[in-house]
Design a protein around this motif. Structure first.
Motif, PDB file in Angstrom:
ATOM      1  N   UNK A   1       5.978   9.359  -7.130  1.00 43.93           N
ATOM      2  CA  UNK A   1       7.292   8.908  -6.670  1.00 43.93           C
ATOM      3  C   UNK A   1       7.484   7.458  -7.136  1.00 43.93           C
ATOM      4  N   UNK A   2       7.524   7.291  -8.428  1.00 41.41           N
ATOM      5  CA  UNK A   2       7.486   5.956  -9.020  1.00 41.41           C
ATOM      6  C   UNK A   2       8.758   5.172  -8.733  1.00 41.41           C
ATOM      7  N   UNK A   3       9.904   5.782  -8.925  1.00 45.90           N
ATOM      8  CA  UNK A   3      11.171   5.066  -8.711  1.00 45.90           C
ATOM      9  C   UNK A   3      11.286   4.571  -7.278  1.00 45.90           C
TER      10      UNK A   3
ATOM     11  N   UNK B   1       8.218 -11.538   0.241  1.00 40.27           N
ATOM     12  CA  UNK B   1       6.773 -11.526  -0.030  1.00 40.27           C
ATOM     13  C   UNK B   1       6.235 -12.950  -0.186  1.00 40.27           C
ATOM     14  N   UNK B   2       4.976 -13.123   0.192  1.00 39.70           N
ATOM     15  CA  UNK B   2       4.309 -14.410  -0.049  1.00 39.70           C
ATOM     16  C   UNK B   2       3.983 -14.522  -1.545  1.00 39.70           C
ATOM     17  N   UNK B   3       3.585 -15.715  -1.954  1.00 41.24           N
ATOM     18  CA  UNK B   3       3.244 -15.901  -3.368  1.00 41.24           C
ATOM     19  C   UNK B   3       2.044 -15.043  -3.767  1.00 41.24           C
ATOM     20  N   UNK B   4       1.065 -14.919  -2.874  1.00 43.06           N
ATOM     21  CA  UNK B   4      -0.097 -14.065  -3.170  1.00 43.06           C
ATOM     22  C   UNK B   4       0.329 -12.610  -3.317  1.00 43.06           C
ATOM     23  N   UNK B   5       1.244 -12.183  -2.458  1.00 45.65           N
ATOM     24  CA  UNK B   5       1.726 -10.800  -2.541  1.00 45.65           C
ATOM     25  C   UNK B   5       2.532 -10.588  -3.822  1.00 45.65           C
ATOM     26  N   UNK B   6       3.297 -11.588  -4.215  1.00 43.48           N
ATOM     27  CA  UNK B   6       4.053 -11.477  -5.470  1.00 43.48           C
ATOM     28  C   UNK B   6       3.106 -11.295  -6.656  1.00 43.48           C
ATOM     29  N   UNK B   7       1.997 -12.038  -6.609  1.00 41.16           N
ATOM     30  CA  UNK B   7       1.022 -11.918  -7.689  1.00 41.16           C
ATOM     31  C   UNK B   7       0.425 -10.504  -7.710  1.00 41.16           C
ATOM     32  N   UNK B   8       0.122  -9.976  -6.532  1.00 46.27           N
ATOM     33  CA  UNK B   8      -0.414  -8.602  -6.434  1.00 46.27           C
ATOM     34  C   UNK B   8       0.592  -7.596  -6.974  1.00 46.27           C
ATOM     35  N   UNK B   9       1.874  -7.795  -6.607  1.00 41.93           N
ATOM     36  CA  UNK B   9       2.922  -6.877  -7.092  1.00 41.93           C
ATOM     37  C   UNK B   9       3.038  -6.959  -8.615  1.00 41.93           C
ATOM     38  N   UNK B  10       2.938  -8.168  -9.153  1.00 38.01           N
ATOM     39  CA  UNK B  10       3.003  -8.341 -10.611  1.00 38.01           C
ATOM     40  C   UNK B  10       1.846  -7.610 -11.296  1.00 38.01           C
ATOM     41  N   UNK B  11       0.656  -7.705 -10.698  1.00 38.00           N
ATOM     42  CA  UNK B  11      -0.505  -7.012 -11.264  1.00 38.00           C
ATOM     43  C   UNK B  11      -0.310  -5.496 -11.238  1.00 38.00           C
ATOM     44  N   UNK B  12       0.305  -5.000 -10.138  1.00 36.93           N
ATOM     45  CA  UNK B  12       0.590  -3.563 -10.053  1.00 36.93           C
ATOM     46  C   UNK B  12       1.627  -3.154 -11.104  1.00 36.93           C
ATOM     47  N   UNK B  13       2.673  -3.948 -11.255  1.00 40.11           N
ATOM     48  CA  UNK B  13       3.673  -3.674 -12.284  1.00 40.11           C
ATOM     49  C   UNK B  13       3.011  -3.603 -13.670  1.00 40.11           C
ATOM     50  N   UNK B  14       2.120  -4.540 -13.912  1.00 37.40           N
ATOM     51  CA  UNK B  14       1.429  -4.572 -15.202  1.00 37.40           C
ATOM     52  C   UNK B  14       0.573  -3.316 -15.383  1.00 37.40           C
ATOM     53  N   UNK B  15      -0.119  -2.935 -14.317  1.00 37.04           N
ATOM     54  CA  UNK B  15      -0.957  -1.737 -14.351  1.00 37.04           C
ATOM     55  C   UNK B  15      -0.132  -0.485 -14.605  1.00 37.04           C
ATOM     56  N   UNK B  16       1.068  -0.435 -14.049  1.00 38.73           N
ATOM     57  CA  UNK B  16       1.913   0.757 -14.178  1.00 38.73           C
ATOM     58  C   UNK B  16       2.780   0.741 -15.446  1.00 38.73           C
ATOM     59  N   UNK B  17       2.745  -0.373 -16.173  1.00 39.35           N
ATOM     60  CA  UNK B  17       3.491  -0.430 -17.422  1.00 39.35           C
ATOM     61  C   UNK B  17       4.877  -1.032 -17.320  1.00 39.35           C
ATOM     62  N   UNK B  18       5.211  -1.616 -16.174  1.00 46.49           N
ATOM     63  CA  UNK B  18       6.504  -2.272 -16.018  1.00 46.49           C
ATOM     64  C   UNK B  18       6.351  -3.746 -16.419  1.00 46.49           C
ATOM     65  N   UNK B  19       6.311  -3.985 -17.714  1.00 44.07           N
ATOM     66  CA  UNK B  19       5.959  -5.297 -18.229  1.00 44.07           C
ATOM     67  C   UNK B  19       7.015  -6.349 -17.934  1.00 44.07           C
ATOM     68  N   UNK B  20       8.270  -6.005 -18.129  1.00 44.80           N
ATOM     69  CA  UNK B  20       9.320  -6.994 -17.927  1.00 44.80           C
ATOM     70  C   UNK B  20       9.376  -7.452 -16.468  1.00 44.80           C
TER      71      UNK B  20
ATOM     72  N   UNK C   1       0.827  -1.204   0.000  1.00 38.89           N
ATOM     73  CA  UNK C   1       0.000   0.000   0.000  1.00 38.89           C
ATOM     74  C   UNK C   1       0.861   1.255   0.000  1.00 38.89           C
ATOM     75  N   UNK C   2       1.988   1.203   0.694  1.00 41.35           N
ATOM     76  CA  UNK C   2       2.914   2.339   0.687  1.00 41.35           C
ATOM     77  C   UNK C   2       3.400   2.622  -0.741  1.00 41.35           C
ATOM     78  N   UNK C   3       3.703   1.539  -1.454  1.00 41.83           N
ATOM     79  CA  UNK C   3       4.172   1.693  -2.834  1.00 41.83           C
ATOM     80  C   UNK C   3       3.082   2.298  -3.717  1.00 41.83           C
ATOM     81  N   UNK C   4       1.845   1.861  -3.505  1.00 41.49           N
ATOM     82  CA  UNK C   4       0.726   2.408  -4.285  1.00 41.49           C
ATOM     83  C   UNK C   4       0.593   3.905  -4.044  1.00 41.49           C
ATOM     84  N   UNK C   5       0.706   4.304  -2.781  1.00 41.06           N
ATOM     85  CA  UNK C   5       0.600   5.733  -2.457  1.00 41.06           C
ATOM     86  C   UNK C   5       1.758   6.524  -3.047  1.00 41.06           C
ATOM     87  N   UNK C   6       2.943   5.932  -3.050  1.00 40.33           N
ATOM     88  CA  UNK C   6       4.092   6.617  -3.645  1.00 40.33           C
ATOM     89  C   UNK C   6       3.865   6.866  -5.139  1.00 40.33           C
ATOM     90  N   UNK C   7       3.309   5.875  -5.816  1.00 41.23           N
ATOM     91  CA  UNK C   7       3.009   6.052  -7.243  1.00 41.23           C
ATOM     92  C   UNK C   7       1.967   7.141  -7.438  1.00 41.23           C
TER      93      UNK C   7
END
Length: 422
Positions: free
Chosen positions: A15-17, A30-49, A5-11
Protein backbone atom coordinates in the motif's frame (compact mmCIF):
# COMPACT_ATOMS: atom_id res chain seq x y z
CA UNK A 1 1.15 2.90 16.58
CA UNK A 2 4.00 5.17 15.54
CA UNK A 3 3.17 6.90 12.25
CA UNK A 4 6.48 6.01 10.64
CA UNK A 5 6.10 2.33 11.59
CA UNK A 6 2.56 2.37 10.21
CA UNK A 7 3.93 3.64 6.91
CA UNK A 8 6.57 0.90 6.86
CA UNK A 9 3.90 -1.74 7.37
CA UNK A 10 1.75 -0.23 4.64
CA UNK A 11 4.66 -0.50 2.21
CA UNK A 12 5.23 -4.10 3.27
CA UNK A 13 1.58 -4.73 2.39
CA UNK A 14 2.03 -3.04 -1.02
CA UNK A 15 0.00 0.00 0.00
CA UNK A 16 2.70 2.39 -1.11
CA UNK A 17 0.60 5.41 -2.07
CA UNK A 18 -1.20 5.32 1.27
CA UNK A 19 2.14 5.09 3.11
CA UNK A 20 3.61 8.05 1.22
CA UNK A 21 0.49 10.13 1.85
CA UNK A 22 0.67 9.35 5.58
CA UNK A 23 4.34 10.36 5.79
CA UNK A 24 3.84 13.50 3.73
CA UNK A 25 1.15 14.66 6.16
CA UNK A 26 3.25 13.71 9.17
CA UNK A 27 6.29 15.68 7.96
CA UNK A 28 4.59 18.91 8.99
CA UNK A 29 4.98 18.00 12.67
CA UNK A 30 7.90 15.54 12.56
CA UNK A 31 11.09 16.22 14.51
CA UNK A 32 14.34 16.68 12.61
CA UNK A 33 15.43 13.15 13.55
CA UNK A 34 12.14 11.77 12.26
CA UNK A 35 12.52 13.75 9.04
CA UNK A 36 15.91 12.16 8.54
CA UNK A 37 14.40 8.69 9.11
CA UNK A 38 11.63 9.46 6.62
CA UNK A 39 14.22 10.62 4.07
CA UNK A 40 16.14 7.37 4.52
CA UNK A 41 12.92 5.40 3.97
CA UNK A 42 12.13 7.42 0.84
CA UNK A 43 15.63 6.68 -0.43
CA UNK A 44 15.21 2.98 0.35
CA UNK A 45 11.89 2.86 -1.50
CA UNK A 46 13.20 4.76 -4.52
CA UNK A 47 11.48 8.10 -3.96
CA UNK A 48 14.63 10.08 -4.62
CA UNK A 49 13.19 13.52 -5.19
CA UNK A 50 11.15 13.39 -1.97
CA UNK A 51 14.19 12.25 0.01
CA UNK A 52 16.33 14.93 -1.61
CA UNK A 53 13.96 17.73 -0.60
CA UNK A 54 13.95 16.62 3.05
CA UNK A 55 17.74 16.24 3.23
CA UNK A 56 18.39 19.60 1.58
CA UNK A 57 16.10 21.23 4.13
CA UNK A 58 17.92 19.49 6.99
CA UNK A 59 21.34 20.39 5.56
CA UNK A 60 20.35 24.07 5.60
CA UNK A 61 19.73 23.66 9.35
CA UNK A 62 22.82 21.52 10.03
CA UNK A 63 25.45 22.52 7.43
CA UNK A 64 28.26 20.62 9.18
CA UNK A 65 26.41 17.30 9.52
CA UNK A 66 28.40 14.80 7.47
CA UNK A 67 25.74 12.05 7.56
CA UNK A 68 23.37 14.40 5.73
CA UNK A 69 26.02 15.12 3.11
CA UNK A 70 26.74 11.41 2.61
CA UNK A 71 23.03 10.57 2.23
CA UNK A 72 22.37 13.51 -0.07
CA UNK A 73 25.41 12.62 -2.15
CA UNK A 74 23.98 9.10 -2.54
CA UNK A 75 20.82 10.63 -3.96
CA UNK A 76 22.72 12.88 -6.38
CA UNK A 77 24.67 9.82 -7.57
CA UNK A 78 21.45 7.85 -8.08
CA UNK A 79 20.01 10.80 -10.02
CA UNK A 80 23.22 10.95 -12.12
CA UNK A 81 24.11 14.41 -10.86
CA UNK A 82 27.78 13.78 -10.15
CA UNK A 83 29.02 17.35 -9.73
CA UNK A 84 26.85 18.32 -6.73
CA UNK A 85 27.68 14.94 -5.17
CA UNK A 86 31.41 15.62 -5.57
CA UNK A 87 30.99 19.10 -4.10
CA UNK A 88 29.20 17.76 -1.02
CA UNK A 89 31.70 14.95 -0.42
CA UNK A 90 34.67 17.29 -0.76
CA UNK A 91 33.18 19.45 1.98
CA UNK A 92 33.72 16.67 4.54
CA UNK A 93 36.97 17.46 6.34
CA UNK A 94 39.79 15.10 7.18
CA UNK A 95 38.97 15.01 10.89
CA UNK A 96 35.38 13.89 10.33
CA UNK A 97 34.58 10.20 11.07
CA UNK A 98 32.77 10.11 7.70
CA UNK A 99 35.87 11.23 5.78
CA UNK A 100 36.90 7.71 4.77
CA UNK A 101 33.38 6.97 3.51
CA UNK A 102 33.48 10.21 1.53
CA UNK A 103 36.79 9.21 -0.05
CA UNK A 104 35.33 5.85 -1.12
CA UNK A 105 32.30 7.53 -2.69
CA UNK A 106 34.48 10.11 -4.42
CA UNK A 107 36.70 7.34 -5.80
CA UNK A 108 33.64 5.61 -7.24
CA UNK A 109 32.47 8.83 -8.87
CA UNK A 110 35.86 9.63 -10.37
CA UNK A 111 36.19 6.05 -11.64
CA UNK A 112 32.80 6.36 -13.36
CA UNK A 113 34.08 9.54 -15.04
CA UNK A 114 37.21 7.75 -16.25
CA UNK A 115 39.51 9.66 -13.88
CA UNK A 116 41.25 6.50 -12.73
CA UNK A 117 44.36 8.11 -11.25
CA UNK A 118 42.25 10.45 -9.10
CA UNK A 119 40.09 7.51 -8.03
CA UNK A 120 43.19 5.51 -7.11
CA UNK A 121 44.60 8.41 -5.08
CA UNK A 122 41.35 8.74 -3.08
CA UNK A 123 41.27 5.02 -2.31
CA UNK A 124 44.93 4.80 -1.34
CA UNK A 125 44.41 7.74 1.02
CA UNK A 126 41.43 5.95 2.53
CA UNK A 127 43.55 2.80 2.87
CA UNK A 128 46.20 4.70 4.83
CA UNK A 129 43.56 6.02 7.21
CA UNK A 130 41.71 2.72 7.64
CA UNK A 131 44.13 -0.13 6.93
CA UNK A 132 41.78 -2.95 7.99
CA UNK A 133 38.65 -1.83 6.14
CA UNK A 134 38.03 -4.55 3.55
CA UNK A 135 35.58 -2.42 1.57
CA UNK A 136 38.58 -0.26 0.60
CA UNK A 137 40.54 -3.35 -0.48
CA UNK A 138 37.52 -4.44 -2.49
CA UNK A 139 37.16 -1.00 -4.09
CA UNK A 140 40.85 -0.99 -5.04
CA UNK A 141 40.49 -4.49 -6.46
CA UNK A 142 37.50 -3.37 -8.54
CA UNK A 143 39.36 -0.28 -9.76
CA UNK A 144 42.47 -2.19 -10.85
CA UNK A 145 40.33 -4.97 -12.38
CA UNK A 146 38.40 -2.41 -14.44
CA UNK A 147 41.57 -0.88 -15.91
CA UNK A 148 43.35 -4.16 -16.59
CA UNK A 149 45.87 -4.01 -13.72
CA UNK A 150 45.08 -7.61 -12.84
CA UNK A 151 48.00 -8.47 -10.56
CA UNK A 152 47.33 -5.37 -8.45
CA UNK A 153 43.65 -6.34 -8.33
CA UNK A 154 44.58 -9.86 -7.20
CA UNK A 155 46.53 -8.53 -4.18
CA UNK A 156 43.53 -6.60 -2.90
CA UNK A 157 40.98 -9.32 -3.66
CA UNK A 158 43.16 -11.78 -1.72
CA UNK A 159 43.11 -9.37 1.24
CA UNK A 160 39.33 -9.34 1.09
CA UNK A 161 39.05 -13.12 0.85
CA UNK A 162 40.91 -13.53 4.14
CA UNK A 163 37.84 -12.06 5.83
CA UNK A 164 34.90 -12.42 3.44
CA UNK A 165 34.01 -14.60 0.48
CA UNK A 166 31.53 -12.09 -0.95
CA UNK A 167 31.10 -8.31 -1.03
CA UNK A 168 28.08 -6.50 -2.46
CA UNK A 169 26.84 -9.88 -3.78
CA UNK A 170 30.05 -10.28 -5.78
CA UNK A 171 31.98 -13.52 -5.24
CA UNK A 172 35.63 -12.83 -4.44
CA UNK A 173 36.63 -16.24 -5.82
CA UNK A 174 34.87 -15.31 -9.06
CA UNK A 175 36.80 -12.04 -9.25
CA UNK A 176 40.07 -13.79 -8.44
CA UNK A 177 39.36 -16.39 -11.10
CA UNK A 178 38.65 -13.72 -13.71
CA UNK A 179 41.74 -11.74 -12.71
CA UNK A 180 44.10 -14.70 -12.88
CA UNK A 181 42.57 -15.76 -16.21
CA UNK A 182 42.92 -12.27 -17.67
CA UNK A 183 46.55 -12.25 -16.51
CA UNK A 184 47.17 -15.58 -18.26
CA UNK A 185 47.48 -17.55 -15.00
CA UNK A 186 44.88 -20.13 -16.02
CA UNK A 187 45.77 -22.87 -13.54
CA UNK A 188 45.46 -20.44 -10.62
CA UNK A 189 42.22 -19.12 -12.09
CA UNK A 190 40.80 -22.65 -12.17
CA UNK A 191 41.42 -23.07 -8.45
CA UNK A 192 39.29 -20.03 -7.64
CA UNK A 193 36.51 -20.87 -10.07
CA UNK A 194 36.44 -24.35 -8.53
CA UNK A 195 36.31 -22.91 -4.98
CA UNK A 196 33.38 -20.63 -5.82
CA UNK A 197 30.49 -22.30 -4.03
CA UNK A 198 27.75 -20.30 -5.76
CA UNK A 199 28.18 -21.53 -9.31
CA UNK A 200 25.41 -20.43 -11.66
CA UNK A 201 25.36 -20.83 -15.43
CA UNK A 202 27.42 -17.67 -16.01
CA UNK A 203 30.12 -18.69 -13.56
CA UNK A 204 30.25 -22.23 -14.91
CA UNK A 205 30.63 -20.82 -18.41
CA UNK A 206 33.61 -18.69 -17.32
CA UNK A 207 35.02 -21.70 -15.47
CA UNK A 208 34.84 -23.66 -18.71
CA UNK A 209 36.48 -20.88 -20.74
CA UNK A 210 39.38 -20.73 -18.27
CA UNK A 211 39.78 -24.51 -18.29
CA UNK A 212 39.80 -24.53 -22.09
CA UNK A 213 42.50 -21.84 -22.14
CA UNK A 214 44.51 -23.94 -19.68
CA UNK A 215 44.24 -26.96 -22.04
CA UNK A 216 42.01 -28.72 -19.52
CA UNK A 217 39.38 -29.75 -22.01
CA UNK A 218 37.98 -32.39 -19.65
CA UNK A 219 37.11 -29.73 -17.08
CA UNK A 220 35.77 -27.39 -19.77
CA UNK A 221 33.51 -30.08 -21.19
CA UNK A 222 32.18 -30.99 -17.77
CA UNK A 223 31.50 -27.34 -16.90
CA UNK A 224 29.77 -26.55 -20.20
CA UNK A 225 27.68 -29.72 -20.13
CA UNK A 226 26.54 -28.63 -16.68
CA UNK A 227 25.65 -25.18 -18.07
CA UNK A 228 23.32 -26.80 -20.61
CA UNK A 229 21.78 -28.93 -17.87
CA UNK A 230 20.94 -25.71 -16.04
CA UNK A 231 19.88 -23.77 -19.13
CA UNK A 232 19.66 -25.39 -22.56
CA UNK A 233 19.00 -21.95 -24.08
CA UNK A 234 22.42 -20.67 -22.99
CA UNK A 235 23.33 -20.29 -26.67
CA UNK A 236 26.92 -19.10 -26.21
CA UNK A 237 28.00 -22.42 -24.76
CA UNK A 238 27.23 -24.58 -27.81
CA UNK A 239 30.11 -23.25 -29.90
CA UNK A 240 32.56 -23.45 -27.00
CA UNK A 241 31.50 -26.99 -26.11
CA UNK A 242 31.74 -28.09 -29.74
CA UNK A 243 35.29 -26.68 -29.87
CA UNK A 244 36.25 -28.58 -26.71
CA UNK A 245 34.81 -31.83 -28.06
CA UNK A 246 36.68 -31.28 -31.34
CA UNK A 247 39.94 -30.64 -29.48
CA UNK A 248 39.48 -33.94 -27.63
CA UNK A 249 38.82 -35.83 -30.88
CA UNK A 250 35.16 -36.33 -29.95
CA UNK A 251 34.05 -35.30 -33.42
CA UNK A 252 30.59 -36.89 -33.37
CA UNK A 253 29.76 -35.12 -30.10
CA UNK A 254 31.16 -31.87 -31.53
CA UNK A 255 28.98 -32.18 -34.62
CA UNK A 256 25.81 -32.96 -32.64
CA UNK A 257 26.47 -30.03 -30.30
CA UNK A 258 26.92 -27.63 -33.21
CA UNK A 259 23.66 -28.84 -34.77
CA UNK A 260 21.80 -28.40 -31.46
CA UNK A 261 23.23 -24.90 -31.19
CA UNK A 262 22.06 -24.03 -34.71
CA UNK A 263 18.55 -25.17 -33.84
CA UNK A 264 18.52 -22.36 -31.27
CA UNK A 265 20.63 -19.79 -33.10
CA UNK A 266 20.34 -20.10 -36.87
CA UNK A 267 22.37 -16.93 -37.51
CA UNK A 268 25.53 -17.99 -35.68
CA UNK A 269 28.36 -18.07 -38.21
CA UNK A 270 30.81 -19.73 -35.78
CA UNK A 271 28.41 -22.65 -35.24
CA UNK A 272 28.03 -23.14 -39.00
CA UNK A 273 31.80 -23.02 -39.38
CA UNK A 274 32.58 -25.56 -36.67
CA UNK A 275 29.80 -27.81 -37.99
CA UNK A 276 31.58 -27.62 -41.35
CA UNK A 277 35.05 -28.35 -39.98
CA UNK A 278 33.79 -31.29 -37.93
CA UNK A 279 31.82 -32.65 -40.89
CA UNK A 280 35.10 -32.64 -42.80
CA UNK A 281 36.71 -34.72 -40.02
CA UNK A 282 33.79 -37.13 -40.42
CA UNK A 283 34.56 -37.41 -44.16
CA UNK A 284 31.32 -35.65 -45.04
CA UNK A 285 32.76 -33.08 -47.44
CA UNK A 286 29.43 -32.19 -49.06
CA UNK A 287 27.96 -31.41 -45.64
CA UNK A 288 31.17 -29.58 -44.73
CA UNK A 289 30.93 -27.33 -47.79
CA UNK A 290 27.25 -26.64 -47.12
CA UNK A 291 27.82 -25.52 -43.53
CA UNK A 292 30.88 -23.40 -44.31
CA UNK A 293 29.00 -21.78 -47.20
CA UNK A 294 26.28 -20.81 -44.71
CA UNK A 295 28.90 -19.22 -42.46
CA UNK A 296 30.29 -17.19 -45.37
CA UNK A 297 26.79 -16.17 -46.47
CA UNK A 298 26.27 -14.67 -43.01
CA UNK A 299 29.66 -12.93 -43.11
CA UNK A 300 31.46 -12.72 -46.49
CA UNK A 301 34.49 -11.32 -44.64
CA UNK A 302 34.80 -14.47 -42.50
CA UNK A 303 38.40 -15.09 -43.60
CA UNK A 304 38.95 -18.30 -41.62
CA UNK A 305 35.89 -19.88 -43.23
CA UNK A 306 36.89 -18.71 -46.72
CA UNK A 307 40.40 -20.13 -46.40
CA UNK A 308 39.04 -23.41 -45.03
CA UNK A 309 36.73 -23.76 -48.02
CA UNK A 310 39.63 -23.01 -50.38
CA UNK A 311 41.63 -25.83 -48.77
CA UNK A 312 38.62 -28.13 -49.17
CA UNK A 313 38.44 -27.31 -52.87
CA UNK A 314 42.19 -27.87 -53.19
CA UNK A 315 41.79 -31.32 -51.70
CA UNK A 316 39.19 -32.05 -54.36
CA UNK A 317 41.41 -30.44 -57.04
CA UNK A 318 38.62 -28.01 -57.92
CA UNK A 319 40.51 -24.86 -58.90
CA UNK A 320 37.53 -23.37 -60.71
CA UNK A 321 35.51 -23.57 -57.50
CA UNK A 322 38.28 -21.58 -55.80
CA UNK A 323 38.24 -18.84 -58.42
CA UNK A 324 34.43 -18.69 -58.35
CA UNK A 325 34.42 -18.48 -54.54
CA UNK A 326 36.99 -15.71 -54.29
CA UNK A 327 35.42 -13.67 -57.07
CA UNK A 328 32.10 -14.00 -55.26
CA UNK A 329 33.69 -12.87 -51.99
CA UNK A 330 35.42 -9.93 -53.64
CA UNK A 331 32.14 -8.83 -55.23
CA UNK A 332 30.68 -8.35 -51.75
CA UNK A 333 33.46 -5.89 -50.94
CA UNK A 334 35.42 -8.28 -48.73
CA UNK A 335 39.10 -8.41 -49.60
CA UNK A 336 42.37 -9.80 -48.29
CA UNK A 337 45.82 -10.28 -49.87
CA UNK A 338 45.54 -14.01 -49.13
CA UNK A 339 42.60 -14.18 -51.55
CA UNK A 340 44.74 -12.77 -54.37
CA UNK A 341 47.50 -15.23 -53.50
CA UNK A 342 45.07 -18.13 -53.61
CA UNK A 343 43.58 -16.84 -56.87
CA UNK A 344 47.05 -16.76 -58.41
CA UNK A 345 47.63 -20.38 -57.38
CA UNK A 346 44.25 -21.47 -58.73
CA UNK A 347 44.83 -19.75 -62.07
CA UNK A 348 48.16 -21.56 -62.41
CA UNK A 349 46.33 -24.88 -61.97
CA UNK A 350 43.94 -24.03 -64.80
CA UNK A 351 46.82 -22.62 -66.87
CA UNK A 352 45.63 -19.01 -66.93
CA UNK A 353 49.09 -17.58 -66.29
CA UNK A 354 48.35 -13.95 -67.16
CA UNK A 355 45.54 -13.96 -64.60
CA UNK A 356 47.86 -15.61 -62.10
CA UNK A 357 50.46 -12.88 -62.65
CA UNK A 358 47.85 -10.18 -62.15
CA UNK A 359 46.86 -11.55 -58.74
CA UNK A 360 50.43 -12.21 -57.63
CA UNK A 361 51.06 -8.50 -58.30
CA UNK A 362 47.96 -7.58 -56.29
CA UNK A 363 49.02 -9.77 -53.38
CA UNK A 364 52.59 -8.41 -53.50
CA UNK A 365 51.37 -4.94 -52.47
CA UNK A 366 50.55 -6.33 -49.01
CA UNK A 367 52.70 -9.46 -48.77
CA UNK A 368 56.08 -8.01 -49.76
CA UNK A 369 57.44 -8.90 -46.31
CA UNK A 370 56.09 -12.47 -46.36
CA UNK A 371 59.03 -14.73 -47.18
CA UNK A 372 56.88 -17.70 -48.25
CA UNK A 373 54.98 -15.52 -50.69
CA UNK A 374 58.14 -13.91 -52.09
CA UNK A 375 59.79 -17.26 -52.71
CA UNK A 376 56.74 -18.65 -54.50
CA UNK A 377 56.26 -15.46 -56.53
CA UNK A 378 59.93 -15.45 -57.52
CA UNK A 379 59.79 -19.01 -58.85
CA UNK A 380 56.58 -18.26 -60.74
CA UNK A 381 58.19 -15.26 -62.43
CA UNK A 382 61.24 -17.37 -63.32
CA UNK A 383 59.09 -20.09 -64.86
CA UNK A 384 57.32 -17.40 -66.89
CA UNK A 385 60.70 -16.21 -68.16
CA UNK A 386 60.49 -12.90 -66.26
CA UNK A 387 64.04 -13.11 -64.89
CA UNK A 388 64.49 -9.35 -64.45
CA UNK A 389 61.31 -9.22 -62.38
CA UNK A 390 62.21 -12.34 -60.39
CA UNK A 391 65.68 -11.17 -59.27
CA UNK A 392 64.53 -8.30 -56.97
CA UNK A 393 61.81 -10.56 -55.54
CA UNK A 394 64.41 -13.20 -54.64
CA UNK A 395 66.73 -10.52 -53.29
CA UNK A 396 63.98 -9.35 -50.96
CA UNK A 397 63.36 -12.97 -49.93
CA UNK A 398 67.05 -13.62 -49.15
CA UNK A 399 67.15 -10.52 -46.91
CA UNK A 400 64.29 -12.02 -44.90
CA UNK A 401 65.72 -15.57 -44.97
CA UNK A 402 69.54 -15.24 -45.07
CA UNK A 403 70.04 -18.87 -43.98
CA UNK A 404 68.35 -20.26 -47.09
CA UNK A 405 71.59 -20.94 -48.92
CA UNK A 406 69.93 -23.01 -51.63
CA UNK A 407 67.67 -20.16 -52.75
CA UNK A 408 70.54 -17.67 -52.50
CA UNK A 409 72.60 -19.91 -54.80
CA UNK A 410 69.65 -20.09 -57.19
CA UNK A 411 69.45 -16.27 -57.15
CA UNK A 412 73.16 -16.02 -57.99
CA UNK A 413 72.71 -18.37 -60.94
CA UNK A 414 69.81 -16.22 -62.18
CA UNK A 415 71.98 -13.12 -61.99
CA UNK A 416 74.79 -14.86 -63.89
CA UNK A 417 72.38 -16.03 -66.57
CA UNK A 418 70.92 -12.54 -66.89
CA UNK A 419 74.40 -11.00 -67.24
CA UNK A 420 75.38 -13.57 -69.90
CA UNK A 421 72.23 -12.80 -71.85
CA UNK A 422 73.17 -9.14 -71.80
Amino acid sequence: MDTIMEAVQLVENDQIEKAISKLRNYLKKATDDEKYTIAELYLQWGFLQEAREILEELLDLYPDESDLKISLADIFIEMEEDEPAITLLNEINTEDPAYVQALIQLADLYQAQGLFEVSEQKLLTAKQLSTDEIIIDFALGELYFSIGEYFKAINFYENVKKQQSEVAQISIDDRLGESFAAAGEYEKALIHFKDDENKNADKLFKYGVTAFQADRNDIAINAWEHVLELDEDYNTVYYQLAKAYEAEGMVQEAFQTAIKGLERDEFNKELYFIAGTVAHHLNQDEESEKFVREAIALDPDFKEAVLFLIELYKKNEDSEAITDLIKEIKNTGADDPMYDWELARAFIEIELYDDALKHYKEAYNSLNQDSDFLKEYGFFLTEEGRITDAIPIFEAYVKLQPLDEETEAYLNRLKQTYELDL
